[in-house]
Design a protein around this motif. Structure first.
Motif, PDB file in Angstrom:
ATOM      1  N   LEU A   5       0.839  -1.190   0.000  1.00 46.49           N
ATOM      2  CA  LEU A   5       0.000   0.000   0.000  1.00 46.49           C
ATOM      3  C   LEU A   5       0.879   1.247   0.000  1.00 46.49           C
ATOM      4  CD1 LEU A   5      -3.178   1.028   1.346  1.00 46.49           C
ATOM      5  CD2 LEU A   5      -1.310   2.084   2.583  1.00 46.49           C
ATOM      6  N   ALA A   6       0.592   2.152  -0.909  1.00 43.09           N
ATOM      7  CA  ALA A   6       1.362   3.396  -0.936  1.00 43.09           C
ATOM      8  C   ALA A   6       0.436   4.567  -1.132  1.00 43.09           C
ATOM      9  CB  ALA A   6       2.394   3.354  -2.055  1.00 43.09           C
ATOM     10  N   GLY A   7       0.780   5.654  -0.521  1.00 37.74           N
ATOM     11  CA  GLY A   7      -0.018   6.859  -0.662  1.00 37.74           C
ATOM     12  C   GLY A   7       0.874   8.044  -0.951  1.00 37.74           C
ATOM     13  N   ARG A   9       0.728  12.409  -0.722  1.00 30.27           N
ATOM     14  CA  ARG A   9      -0.002  13.624  -0.392  1.00 30.27           C
ATOM     15  C   ARG A   9      -0.105  14.476  -1.654  1.00 30.27           C
ATOM     16  NH1 ARG A   9       2.439  17.523   3.165  1.00 30.27           N
ATOM     17  NH2 ARG A   9       4.290  16.448   2.401  1.00 30.27           N
ATOM     18  N   PHE A  40      -3.151   5.146  -3.160  1.00 31.28           N
ATOM     19  CA  PHE A  40      -4.203   6.134  -2.908  1.00 31.28           C
ATOM     20  C   PHE A  40      -3.618   7.521  -2.793  1.00 31.28           C
ATOM     21  CE2 PHE A  40      -3.976   7.414   1.554  1.00 31.28           C
ATOM     22  CZ  PHE A  40      -2.976   6.556   1.995  1.00 31.28           C
ATOM     23  N   ALA A  42      -3.660  10.888  -0.670  1.00 32.96           N
ATOM     24  CA  ALA A  42      -3.950  11.214   0.729  1.00 32.96           C
ATOM     25  C   ALA A  42      -4.362  12.681   0.860  1.00 32.96           C
ATOM     26  CB  ALA A  42      -2.731  10.881   1.596  1.00 32.96           C
ATOM     27  N   HIS A  45      -4.452  14.072   4.358  1.00 37.18           N
ATOM     28  CA  HIS A  45      -3.110  14.415   4.856  1.00 37.18           C
ATOM     29  C   HIS A  45      -2.656  15.771   4.331  1.00 37.18           C
ATOM     30  CE1 HIS A  45      -2.453  10.188   6.286  1.00 37.18           C
ATOM     31  NE2 HIS A  45      -1.797  10.865   7.207  1.00 37.18           N
ATOM     32  N   TYR A 131      -1.047  13.339  12.307  1.00 37.34           N
ATOM     33  CA  TYR A 131      -0.716  12.849  10.958  1.00 37.34           C
ATOM     34  C   TYR A 131      -0.340  11.357  10.938  1.00 37.34           C
ATOM     35  CZ  TYR A 131       1.624  13.212   6.317  1.00 37.34           C
ATOM     36  OH  TYR A 131       2.019  13.050   5.010  1.00 37.34           O
ATOM     37  N   GLN A 135      -2.174   8.096   9.136  1.00 40.92           N
ATOM     38  CA  GLN A 135      -1.387   7.257   8.225  1.00 40.92           C
ATOM     39  C   GLN A 135      -1.453   5.784   8.654  1.00 40.92           C
ATOM     40  OE1 GLN A 135       2.243   8.918   6.778  1.00 40.92           O
ATOM     41  NE2 GLN A 135       3.159   6.939   6.301  1.00 40.92           N
ATOM     42  N   ASP A 138      -4.699   4.398   7.464  1.00 35.02           N
ATOM     43  CA  ASP A 138      -4.605   4.139   6.017  1.00 35.02           C
ATOM     44  C   ASP A 138      -4.024   2.753   5.747  1.00 35.02           C
ATOM     45  OD1 ASP A 138      -5.239   6.844   5.699  1.00 35.02           O
ATOM     46  OD2 ASP A 138      -3.159   7.448   5.312  1.00 35.02           O
ATOM     47  N   ILE A 139      -3.011   2.431   6.512  1.00 32.44           N
ATOM     48  CA  ILE A 139      -2.243   1.212   6.241  1.00 32.44           C
ATOM     49  C   ILE A 139      -2.970  -0.030   6.758  1.00 32.44           C
ATOM     50  CG2 ILE A 139      -0.086   0.003   6.791  1.00 32.44           C
ATOM     51  CD1 ILE A 139       1.203   2.863   7.000  1.00 32.44           C
ATOM     52  N   VAL A 147       4.945  -1.255   2.950  1.00 25.16           N
ATOM     53  CA  VAL A 147       4.642   0.131   2.636  1.00 25.16           C
ATOM     54  C   VAL A 147       5.898   0.773   2.043  1.00 25.16           C
ATOM     55  CG1 VAL A 147       3.830   2.338   3.572  1.00 25.16           C
ATOM     56  CG2 VAL A 147       3.043   0.197   4.588  1.00 25.16           C
ATOM     57  N   GLN A 153      10.349   9.032   5.707  1.00 23.93           N
ATOM     58  CA  GLN A 153       9.056   8.596   6.241  1.00 23.93           C
ATOM     59  C   GLN A 153       9.183   7.428   7.227  1.00 23.93           C
ATOM     60  OE1 GLN A 153       5.528   9.289   5.393  1.00 23.93           O
ATOM     61  NE2 GLN A 153       6.379  11.277   4.849  1.00 23.93           N
TER      62      GLN A 153
HETATM   63  N1  TRP Z   1       2.972  10.542   4.497  1.00 23.33           N
HETATM   64  C1  TRP Z   1       3.027  10.165   3.104  1.00 23.33           C
HETATM   65  C2  TRP Z   1       3.785  11.250   2.317  1.00 23.33           C
HETATM   66  O1  TRP Z   1       3.956  12.356   2.779  1.00 23.33           O
HETATM   67  C3  TRP Z   1       1.675  10.010   2.501  1.00 23.33           C
HETATM   68  C4  TRP Z   1       0.874   8.925   3.144  1.00 23.33           C
HETATM   69  C5  TRP Z   1      -0.285   9.080   3.846  1.00 23.33           C
HETATM   70  C6  TRP Z   1       1.159   7.531   3.119  1.00 23.33           C
HETATM   71  N2  TRP Z   1      -0.735   7.878   4.262  1.00 23.33           N
HETATM   72  C7  TRP Z   1       0.118   6.909   3.834  1.00 23.33           C
HETATM   73  C8  TRP Z   1       2.186   6.759   2.562  1.00 23.33           C
HETATM   74  C9  TRP Z   1       0.085   5.528   4.009  1.00 23.33           C
HETATM   75  C10 TRP Z   1       2.133   5.377   2.740  1.00 23.33           C
HETATM   76  C11 TRP Z   1       1.101   4.765   3.457  1.00 23.33           C
HETATM   77  O2  TRP Z   1       4.172  11.007   1.204  1.00 23.33           O
END
Ligand code: TRP
Ligand code: SF4
Length: 328
Positions: A5-7, A9, A40, A42, A45, A131, A135, A138-139, A147, A153
Motif C-alpha cells: 500500500l502506498a499513498g 499527499r 491512494f 492522501a 493528509h 498525521y 497514516q 490508512d495502512i 509500505v 518517512q
Molecule cells: N505521508 C506520506 C507522504 O507524505 C503520505 C501517506 C499518507 C502515506 N498515508 C500513507 C504513505 C500511508 C504510505 C502509506 O508522502
C-alpha cells in the motif's frame, strides 16, 4: 502475494524525483505477480498542513492522479482511490487516536522539523500532530504487508508499528497487521541549480513540464564547479548532471561522458547534449498519455468514485473487526 500500500499527499504535479524515488517502483510492483497493490491519494493528509487553503487540494489530487495514470498505474491492476472517499479512514483514525500517546507524536522528527521550519503556516493544529495516526489507519485498513516509503518517512512507519502493537496488546487481539517499511533510497537527483530538489526553489523538472522549458533548465543546469573553462577537467562523481545521466543514458554514453569529463576532451555542453534527448523522449512518452487523460478527467473525485467501492468495503470489514475486538 504481499499486499503493498502506498499513498502520496497531493501537493502538486509530480517531478522526476518523485518518479525515480517512488512512482517507477510502484508501477513495477503493480506489474509483478508478487504483489497485490493499492495506491491512494492522501487528500486529508494534505489538509493537515493546508487547512487554510483547501481550495488547492482538488486540483492537486487531479495532478497526482494524471501523473499516476500517465506513468502506468492502472485502475485495473491496482486499487486506486482517494482517501476522503472512504470514511473508514476517519473512523479508524479516531479509534487509534485513543490508544496513541501524545509523546510518540511529539517526538516524530518530521513534526518537530516542520513546526520549526515552516514559518508561514500555523501548524499548532491537532490534525497535524495526528498525521501519523491517520497514516496508520490508512495502512492497517488494508492489512498492508509492505509500505514503500522514502527514508524520511521511516519514523512514521515505526509509529504505525507501535500503534498496532499497542492496540493488539490492549484488546488482546491480532486484528491489526503490523506493516513493514519497504525503504526506497531517496532519489539522488538534485535540482537543476545543484540544490536539494524543491518546488519552492523552482529547480525541479515536473513530469508535465513544457519540453522547451526542460531543455532550457538542463542547458543551464549546474555541473561540477571545478570545470570553469572548457579545458578544465571535471569529476562526474560530484556532478549533478551525471546523476541524471545514470538514470537515462546507455552504459557506452556514460563511459564516454565520464572519461571525456575527466580528461576535458568533451565539454559540459557536449555532455548535456547526450543526456537531453533521452530526458525529452522519456517526458514526451509520459506527456502524450497525460494529454489524453487530461481530456478525460476533469473531476478526479468523480472519476475515481466508481473505483473506490472495493476498498471501502474492505476497509469496512476491517473496522467491523476492530469494533468487535473492542466490544463496542
Ligand atoms: N505521508 C506520506 C507522504 O507524505 C503520505 C501517506 C499518507 C502515506 N498515508 C500513507 C504513505 C500511508 C504510505 C502509506 O508522502
Ligand atoms: Fe558534469 Fe558532464 Fe560537465 Fe562532467 S562534462 S562536469 S559530468 S556536465
Amino acid at each position: 502475494m504481499k499486499k503493498v500500500l502506498a499513498g502520496m499527499r497531493p501537493t502538486g504535479p509530480l517531478h522526476l524525483g518523485n518518479y525515480f524515488g517512488a512512482l517507477k517502483n510502484f508501477v513495477e510492483m503493480q506489474n509483478s505477480t508478487d504483489y497485490d497493490t493499492t495506491f491512494f491519494i492522501a487528500d486529508w493528509h494534505a489538509l493537515t498542513t493546508n487547512y487554510e487553503d483547501p481550495q488547492d487540494i482538488k486540483g492537486n489530487v487531479r495532478e497526482v492522479l494524471l501523473d499516476y495514470l500517465a506513468c502506468g498505474i492502472s485502475t485495473e491492476k491496482s486499487r486506486v482511490f482517494i482517501q476522503s472517499h472512504n470514511p473508514y479512514h476517519a473512523e479508524l483514525f479516531l479509534i487509534l487516536s485513543m490508544v496513541t500517546p501524545i509523546t510518540w507524536l511529539e517526538r516524530t522528527p518530521s513534526y518537530k522539523e516542520l513546526r520549526e521550519n515552516i514559518a508561514n503556516k500555523d501548524l499548532s493544529n491537532y490534525g497535524f500532530l495526528g498525521y501519523p495516526v491517520l497514516q496508520t489507519a490508512d495502512i492497517v485498513l488494508y492489512d498492508a504487508d509492505l509500505v514503500p516509503i522514502g527514508v524520511d518517512q521511516a519514523p512514521h512507519l515505526e509509529i504505525s508499528r507501535e500503534i498496532v502493537r499497542r492496540f493488539n496488546h490492549l484488546y488482546n487481539t491480532d486484528v491489526l497487521k503490523e506493516p513493514q517499511a519497504m525503504l526506497s533510497e531517496s532519489s539522488k537527483l538534485l535540482g537543476t541549480d545543484g540544490r536539494k530538489m524543491s518546488k519552492s526553489y523552482g529547480n525541479v523538472i515536473m513530469l508535465k513540464q513544457d519540453i522547451n522549458q526542460v531543455k532550457k533548465m538542463l542547458k543551464t543546469m549546474k555541473t561540477d564547479e571545478s570545470r570553469q573553462r572548457r579545458t578544465d577537467a571535471g569529476n562526474p562523481d560530484i556532478c549533478p548532471v551525471y546523476d541524471y545521466h545514470k538514470l537515462f543514458s546507455t552504459d557506452a554514453e556514460l563511459a564516454e561522458c565520464a572519461t571525456g569529463c575527466r580528461s576535458a576532451s568533451i565539454g559540459c555542453i557536449d555532455c548535456k547534449n547526450i543526456l537531453i534527448p533521452h530526458i525529452v523522449a522519456f517526458l514526451e512518452g509520459i506527456q502524450s498519455k497525460r494529454k489524453v487523460l487530461e481530456a478525460e478527467i476533469s473531476d478526479p473525485y468523480e472519476f475515481l468514485a466508481p473505483h473506490s467501492t472495493t476498498s471501502t468495503e474492505q476497509a469496512g470489514r476491517r473496522v467491523d473487526s476492530v469494533r468487535r475486538a473492542m466490544g463496542i
